[in-house]
Design an enzyme around this catalytic site. Structure first.
Site, PDB file in Angstrom:
ATOM      1  N   GLY A  10       0.813  -1.209   0.000  1.00  0.00           N
ATOM      2  CA  GLY A  10       0.000   0.000   0.000  1.00  0.00           C
ATOM      3  C   GLY A  10       0.846   1.258   0.000  1.00  0.00           C
ATOM      4  O   GLY A  10       2.084   1.196   0.038  1.00  0.00           O
ATOM      5  N   GLN A  11       0.190   2.399  -0.021  1.00  0.00           N
ATOM      6  CA  GLN A  11       0.920   3.670  -0.085  1.00  0.00           C
ATOM      7  C   GLN A  11       1.887   3.828   1.090  1.00  0.00           C
ATOM      8  O   GLN A  11       3.069   4.112   0.906  1.00  0.00           O
ATOM      9  CB  GLN A  11      -0.066   4.849  -0.090  1.00  0.00           C
ATOM     10  CG  GLN A  11      -0.864   5.005  -1.363  1.00  0.00           C
ATOM     11  CD  GLN A  11      -1.561   6.354  -1.429  1.00  0.00           C
ATOM     12  OE1 GLN A  11      -0.989   7.345  -1.862  1.00  0.00           O
ATOM     13  NE2 GLN A  11      -2.805   6.399  -0.985  1.00  0.00           N
ATOM     14  N   ALA A  61      -5.534  -2.105   5.024  1.00  0.00           N
ATOM     15  CA  ALA A  61      -6.873  -1.553   5.226  1.00  0.00           C
ATOM     16  C   ALA A  61      -7.695  -1.708   3.959  1.00  0.00           C
ATOM     17  O   ALA A  61      -7.155  -1.808   2.857  1.00  0.00           O
ATOM     18  CB  ALA A  61      -6.797  -0.074   5.611  1.00  0.00           C
ATOM     19  N   THR A  63      -9.705   0.513   1.898  1.00  0.00           N
ATOM     20  CA  THR A  63      -9.830   1.970   1.794  1.00  0.00           C
ATOM     21  C   THR A  63     -10.733   2.417   0.651  1.00  0.00           C
ATOM     22  O   THR A  63     -10.818   3.612   0.370  1.00  0.00           O
ATOM     23  CB  THR A  63      -8.438   2.610   1.611  1.00  0.00           C
ATOM     24  OG1 THR A  63      -7.818   2.059   0.445  1.00  0.00           O
ATOM     25  CG2 THR A  63      -7.562   2.367   2.825  1.00  0.00           C
ATOM     26  N   ASP A 103      -9.562  10.001   9.332  1.00  0.00           N
ATOM     27  CA  ASP A 103     -10.441  11.127   9.661  1.00  0.00           C
ATOM     28  C   ASP A 103     -11.914  10.766   9.493  1.00  0.00           C
ATOM     29  O   ASP A 103     -12.789  11.433  10.044  1.00  0.00           O
ATOM     30  CB  ASP A 103     -10.110  12.325   8.772  1.00  0.00           C
ATOM     31  CG  ASP A 103     -10.229  11.988   7.286  1.00  0.00           C
ATOM     32  OD1 ASP A 103      -9.468  11.123   6.823  1.00  0.00           O
ATOM     33  OD2 ASP A 103     -11.083  12.575   6.588  1.00  0.00           O
ATOM     34  N   TYR A 126     -17.155   2.764   5.690  1.00  0.00           N
ATOM     35  CA  TYR A 126     -15.693   2.800   5.828  1.00  0.00           C
ATOM     36  C   TYR A 126     -15.302   3.353   7.193  1.00  0.00           C
ATOM     37  O   TYR A 126     -14.522   2.743   7.935  1.00  0.00           O
ATOM     38  CB  TYR A 126     -15.078   3.639   4.703  1.00  0.00           C
ATOM     39  CG  TYR A 126     -13.609   3.944   4.912  1.00  0.00           C
ATOM     40  CD1 TYR A 126     -12.660   2.927   4.886  1.00  0.00           C
ATOM     41  CD2 TYR A 126     -13.167   5.250   5.141  1.00  0.00           C
ATOM     42  CE1 TYR A 126     -11.315   3.192   5.096  1.00  0.00           C
ATOM     43  CE2 TYR A 126     -11.829   5.536   5.335  1.00  0.00           C
ATOM     44  CZ  TYR A 126     -10.908   4.510   5.321  1.00  0.00           C
ATOM     45  OH  TYR A 126      -9.580   4.773   5.529  1.00  0.00           O
ATOM     46  N   LYS A 130     -13.591   1.376  10.390  1.00  0.00           N
ATOM     47  CA  LYS A 130     -12.298   1.812  10.917  1.00  0.00           C
ATOM     48  C   LYS A 130     -12.407   2.154  12.409  1.00  0.00           C
ATOM     49  O   LYS A 130     -11.479   1.878  13.186  1.00  0.00           O
ATOM     50  CB  LYS A 130     -11.791   3.021  10.135  1.00  0.00           C
ATOM     51  CG  LYS A 130     -11.342   2.705   8.707  1.00  0.00           C
ATOM     52  CD  LYS A 130     -10.136   1.764   8.654  1.00  0.00           C
ATOM     53  CE  LYS A 130      -8.869   2.453   9.091  1.00  0.00           C
ATOM     54  NZ  LYS A 130      -7.685   1.535   8.967  1.00  0.00           N
ATOM     55  N   TRP A 151      -6.420  12.194   3.761  1.00  0.00           N
ATOM     56  CA  TRP A 151      -6.067  12.677   2.421  1.00  0.00           C
ATOM     57  C   TRP A 151      -4.655  12.218   2.008  1.00  0.00           C
ATOM     58  O   TRP A 151      -3.809  13.020   1.606  1.00  0.00           O
ATOM     59  CB  TRP A 151      -6.169  14.202   2.370  1.00  0.00           C
ATOM     60  CG  TRP A 151      -7.549  14.764   2.532  1.00  0.00           C
ATOM     61  CD1 TRP A 151      -8.628  14.163   3.128  1.00  0.00           C
ATOM     62  CD2 TRP A 151      -8.006  16.048   2.103  1.00  0.00           C
ATOM     63  NE1 TRP A 151      -9.713  14.995   3.103  1.00  0.00           N
ATOM     64  CE2 TRP A 151      -9.364  16.171   2.475  1.00  0.00           C
ATOM     65  CE3 TRP A 151      -7.397  17.117   1.451  1.00  0.00           C
ATOM     66  CZ2 TRP A 151     -10.121  17.309   2.209  1.00  0.00           C
ATOM     67  CZ3 TRP A 151      -8.143  18.249   1.189  1.00  0.00           C
ATOM     68  CH2 TRP A 151      -9.501  18.341   1.561  1.00  0.00           C
TER      69      TRP A 151
END
Length: 290
Positions: A10-11, A61, A63, A103, A126, A130, A151
């Site tokens: 993932g990122q 996750a 997402t 968030d 979502y 979470k 973000w």
């Protein structure tokens, strides 16, 4: 120190692997979803018993915010059950668990940035899944830190910056939402924050929730303009699209988004001396996002 990363493709996971693989004091074990299915409790127990990590960083996750509205079972399996199984295993092996949250646990109705003690009230599946994951970690692990962020963007994976560059290449004009506000957060900065927390975690008295995101706070419309400004300066696009400001009502999506995604990051700064993500600096490397 042995560190296990989930969601390594993932990122944030990708950035964590890059960071920690360079450290001689770290024995790194990185798993993607093909190697470690965190929704399978027996698999988690088996892998953790074999690895015996000192630290677990859960970067896995579900997402896909809009997809979660219909894939409810999958969303909860990854975002709630997975963290629960990791928390139990972390406790069993006396490991520190660092878990990434969002968030979206807030409804976005505040008119000021959210602090960690504000009451969550997620609007969509979502965020609800979470939040359930946060609660599972807190209830089942003595040494943990939950990092809420927002973000997220980076050179690896799919994100808003890459979407803007792709659309800006193909379209002369774009409509971008201007009435939702937050802090763009560079994935590499999230990885650095997690590593700093890992290195400086002194015990259960530091367990809890921490906010980490970017500053200055902007709307999606303002963020898009900053992206195209960087693209223009670095000759990423042959021509820049016209960017028009629209409201969220003009661009309906299956899942509701918080109008206010701004996170107050004072606690993480006071506890670990971690400053907010400098997302503007991250855009100077805009060519790497193409």
């Amino acid at each position: 120190m042995k560190v296990l990363i989930t969601g390594s493709h993932g990122q944030v996971g990708h950035c964590l692997v890059n960071l920690l693989s360079k450290r001689s004091d770290i024995e790194l074990v990185a798993y993607d979803r093909d190697n470690l299915d965190i929704t399978d409790e027996h698999h988690v127990q088996t892998v953790l018993a074999d690895v015996k990590p000192d630290v677990i960083i859960n970067a896995a996750a579900h997402t896909a915010v809009d997809q979660a509205e219909t894939d409810v079972e999958l969303s909860y399996a990854i975002n709630r059950d997975g963290p629960l199984y990791l928390a139990k295993a972390a406790t069993q092996h006396s490991a520190l668990l660092l878990h990434i949250s969002t968030d979206y646990v807030f409804d976005g109705d505040n008119d000021v940035p959210y602090v960690e003690t504000d009451t969550p009230n997620p609007k969509g599946v979502y965020g609800q899944s979470k939040l359930a994951g946060e609660e599972a970690v807190a209830a089942n692990c003595a040494n943990y830190a939950i990092l809420r962020t927002a973000w997220v963007f980076g050179e690896h994976g799919n994100n808003f910056v890459k979407t803007m560059l792709r659309l800006g290449k193909d379209r002369p004009e774009l409509g971008i939402i201007g009435d939702q506000f937050g802090g763009p957060t560079y994935a590499g900065d999230i990885a650095k924050a997690l590593v700093t927390m890992m290195d400086n975690f002194t015990g259960s008295q530091q367990s809890g929730i921490y906010h980490f995101s970017g500053e200055p706070h902007v709307s999606w419309y303002q963020f898009a303009n900053a992206i195209f400004d960087a693209a223009g300066k670095h000759d990423v696009l042959e021509s820049l699209p016209a960017v028009n400001e629209i409201t969220a009502d003009q661009y309906p999506l299956p899942a509701p988004r918080p109008a206010n995604s701004r996170l107050n990051c004072e606690k993480i700064n006071e506890t670990f001396n971690i400053k907010p993500s400098d997302w503007q600096a991250a855009l100077k490397n805009i060519k790497a996002y193409c």
